[in-house]
Scaffold this motif. Structure first.
Motif, PDB file in Angstrom:
ATOM      1  N   ARG A  86       0.822  -1.214   0.000  1.00 46.56           N
ATOM      2  CA  ARG A  86       0.000   0.000   0.000  1.00 46.56           C
ATOM      3  C   ARG A  86       0.859   1.270   0.000  1.00 46.56           C
ATOM      4  O   ARG A  86       0.374   2.354   0.367  1.00 46.56           O
ATOM      5  N   SER A  87       2.109   1.145  -0.399  1.00 43.50           N
ATOM      6  CA  SER A  87       3.006   2.301  -0.346  1.00 43.50           C
ATOM      7  C   SER A  87       2.574   3.415  -1.286  1.00 43.50           C
ATOM      8  O   SER A  87       2.762   4.601  -0.985  1.00 43.50           O
ATOM      9  N   ILE A  88       2.007   3.075  -2.426  1.00 43.63           N
ATOM     10  CA  ILE A  88       1.506   4.098  -3.360  1.00 43.63           C
ATOM     11  C   ILE A  88       0.082   4.491  -3.004  1.00 43.63           C
ATOM     12  O   ILE A  88      -0.267   5.680  -3.002  1.00 43.63           O
ATOM     13  N   LEU A  89      -0.740   3.511  -2.705  1.00 39.87           N
ATOM     14  CA  LEU A  89      -2.143   3.791  -2.379  1.00 39.87           C
ATOM     15  C   LEU A  89      -2.274   4.714  -1.171  1.00 39.87           C
ATOM     16  O   LEU A  89      -3.153   5.584  -1.143  1.00 39.87           O
ATOM     17  N   SER A  90      -1.410   4.546  -0.175  1.00 41.85           N
ATOM     18  CA  SER A  90      -1.511   5.358   1.038  1.00 41.85           C
ATOM     19  C   SER A  90      -1.118   6.817   0.802  1.00 41.85           C
ATOM     20  O   SER A  90      -1.406   7.677   1.633  1.00 41.85           O
ATOM     21  N   GLN A  91      -0.455   7.091  -0.323  1.00 41.39           N
ATOM     22  CA  GLN A  91      -0.042   8.466  -0.636  1.00 41.39           C
ATOM     23  C   GLN A  91      -0.892   9.077  -1.747  1.00 41.39           C
ATOM     24  O   GLN A  91      -0.452  10.022  -2.413  1.00 41.39           O
ATOM     25  N   ALA A  92      -2.091   8.553  -1.947  1.00 41.23           N
ATOM     26  CA  ALA A  92      -2.947   9.009  -3.044  1.00 41.23           C
ATOM     27  C   ALA A  92      -3.237  10.501  -2.970  1.00 41.23           C
ATOM     28  O   ALA A  92      -3.270  11.194  -4.000  1.00 41.23           O
ATOM     29  N   SER A  93      -3.430  11.042  -1.770  1.00 36.99           N
ATOM     30  CA  SER A  93      -3.756  12.472  -1.636  1.00 36.99           C
ATOM     31  C   SER A  93      -2.609  13.345  -2.116  1.00 36.99           C
ATOM     32  O   SER A  93      -2.825  14.395  -2.736  1.00 36.99           O
ATOM     33  N   ILE A  95      -0.173  12.323  -4.289  1.00 38.54           N
ATOM     34  CA  ILE A  95       0.056  12.038  -5.707  1.00 38.54           C
ATOM     35  C   ILE A  95      -0.913  12.816  -6.592  1.00 38.54           C
ATOM     36  O   ILE A  95      -0.549  13.280  -7.674  1.00 38.54           O
ATOM     37  N   ASN A  96      -2.139  12.975  -6.129  1.00 38.19           N
ATOM     38  CA  ASN A  96      -3.143  13.674  -6.927  1.00 38.19           C
ATOM     39  C   ASN A  96      -2.961  15.182  -6.938  1.00 38.19           C
ATOM     40  O   ASN A  96      -3.602  15.890  -7.719  1.00 38.19           O
ATOM     41  N   GLN A  97      -2.101  15.709  -6.076  1.00 38.68           N
ATOM     42  CA  GLN A  97      -1.898  17.148  -6.005  1.00 38.68           C
ATOM     43  C   GLN A  97      -0.568  17.595  -6.593  1.00 38.68           C
ATOM     44  O   GLN A  97      -0.477  18.663  -7.194  1.00 38.68           O
ATOM     45  N   LYS A 256      -4.666   7.650 -12.901  1.00 42.00           N
ATOM     46  CA  LYS A 256      -6.059   7.374 -13.284  1.00 42.00           C
ATOM     47  C   LYS A 256      -6.700   6.376 -12.319  1.00 42.00           C
ATOM     48  O   LYS A 256      -7.874   6.505 -11.952  1.00 42.00           O
ATOM     49  N   SER A 257      -5.937   5.374 -11.905  1.00 35.44           N
ATOM     50  CA  SER A 257      -6.488   4.337 -11.031  1.00 35.44           C
ATOM     51  C   SER A 257      -6.743   4.863  -9.618  1.00 35.44           C
ATOM     52  O   SER A 257      -7.673   4.432  -8.948  1.00 35.44           O
ATOM     53  N   LEU A 258      -5.910   5.812  -9.185  1.00 31.09           N
ATOM     54  CA  LEU A 258      -6.097   6.373  -7.861  1.00 31.09           C
ATOM     55  C   LEU A 258      -7.321   7.292  -7.814  1.00 31.09           C
ATOM     56  O   LEU A 258      -7.895   7.484  -6.763  1.00 31.09           O
TER      57      LEU A 258
END
Length: 258
Positions: A86-93, A95-97, A256-258
């Protein structure tokens, strides 16, 4: 790919910050704090020593040292596999900014767990002293073995982190995968004890060669199997480069997936 690699190097301050913050977060609310970095591998060794030696009546000469070396190396491996999911998923906020190379996030998990591994080496040194074992000149190979394991862990973390962005159910089965890998590796048992028809499990297991190399230089005062180490390290390096190249070409899919 060169541009992507330069972008990662350019963000080295962020990489170090994420490593430090990750280490602080591990035991932020625990009473013993960072002492757990020493206590955790010690408690694991005591549990498996009781299981194998006291209950099953197995083990062998200097089994405590044999066990702690395997468990410390395994702790780095299992921590990377489980935390990278979950190393990428947990940083979604974030990554999207802001644009950041996504490979940074699984890399920070690998490096932070390597710091924990260094504390595990202190526990190994305590066991070596308690059993009266003094490593010889072969200890000079220790940085090489650590580098090989670092490359292996980095290649695995990059792969797991990317896959879990798109197939999130994998995160739920990582614990089962690592459990199978644990018992398929000579962590609490010697590889030579397997029947001949199952020796391929050890030969094809990269972690088995790495753990065996640690034991060779620290416990048996032998030169490690350099050929196996170079094979594992070379393949891991190729996988790391391939993963970074794939990240550089497909980061838009992650967003896109996030």
């Amino acid at each position: 790919m060169r541009k992507y690699a330069r972008e990662i190097i350019k963000r080295k301050d962020l990489l170090l910050y994420l490593v430090k913050s990750g280490l602080k977060a591990e035991h932020r609310n625990s009473y013993l704090g960072y002492f757990w970095w020493l206590l955790d591998p010690l408690l694991n060794a005591l549990v498996y020593y009781f299981l194998v030696v006291v209950i099953l009546g197995r083990g062998g000469e200097n089994y405590g040292v044999f066990l702690i070396i395997g468990l410390v190396a395994w702790r780095w491996t299992s921590s990377v596999v489980n935390s990278s999911a979950r190393s990428i998923l947990s940083q979604a906020s974030i990554i999207n900014q802001v644009y950041l190379p996504k490979a940074i996030f699984p890399a920070t998990r690998t490096i932070s767990q390597m710091v924990n591994f260094f504390f595990g080496l202190i526990v190994i040194a305590i066991f070596l002293a308690a059993y009266g074992i003094a490593p010889s000149w072969q200890v000079v190979f220790l940085p090489l073995i650590i580098l090989v394991q670092l490359l292996l862990m980095l290649s695995i973390s990059l792969f797991v982190a990317y896959i879990c962005v798109f197939i999130r159910d994998i995160d739920n089965i990582m614990g089962h995968i690592t459990r199978v890998w644990f018992y398929a590796s000579p962590i609490i048992w010697e590889g030579g004890r397997l029947p001949p028809e199952y020796q391929w499990i050890v030969k094809l297991n990269p972690l088995a060669h790495i753990v065996g190399a640690y034991r060779d230089i620290l416990m048996y005062r032998m030169t490690p199997d350099l050929y196996s180490l170079f094979i594992v390290g070379g393949l891991s390096l190729i996988l790391c480069i391939s993963a970074i190249l794939y990240y550089s070409r497909n980061e838009h899919k992650i967003i896109k997936s996030l």
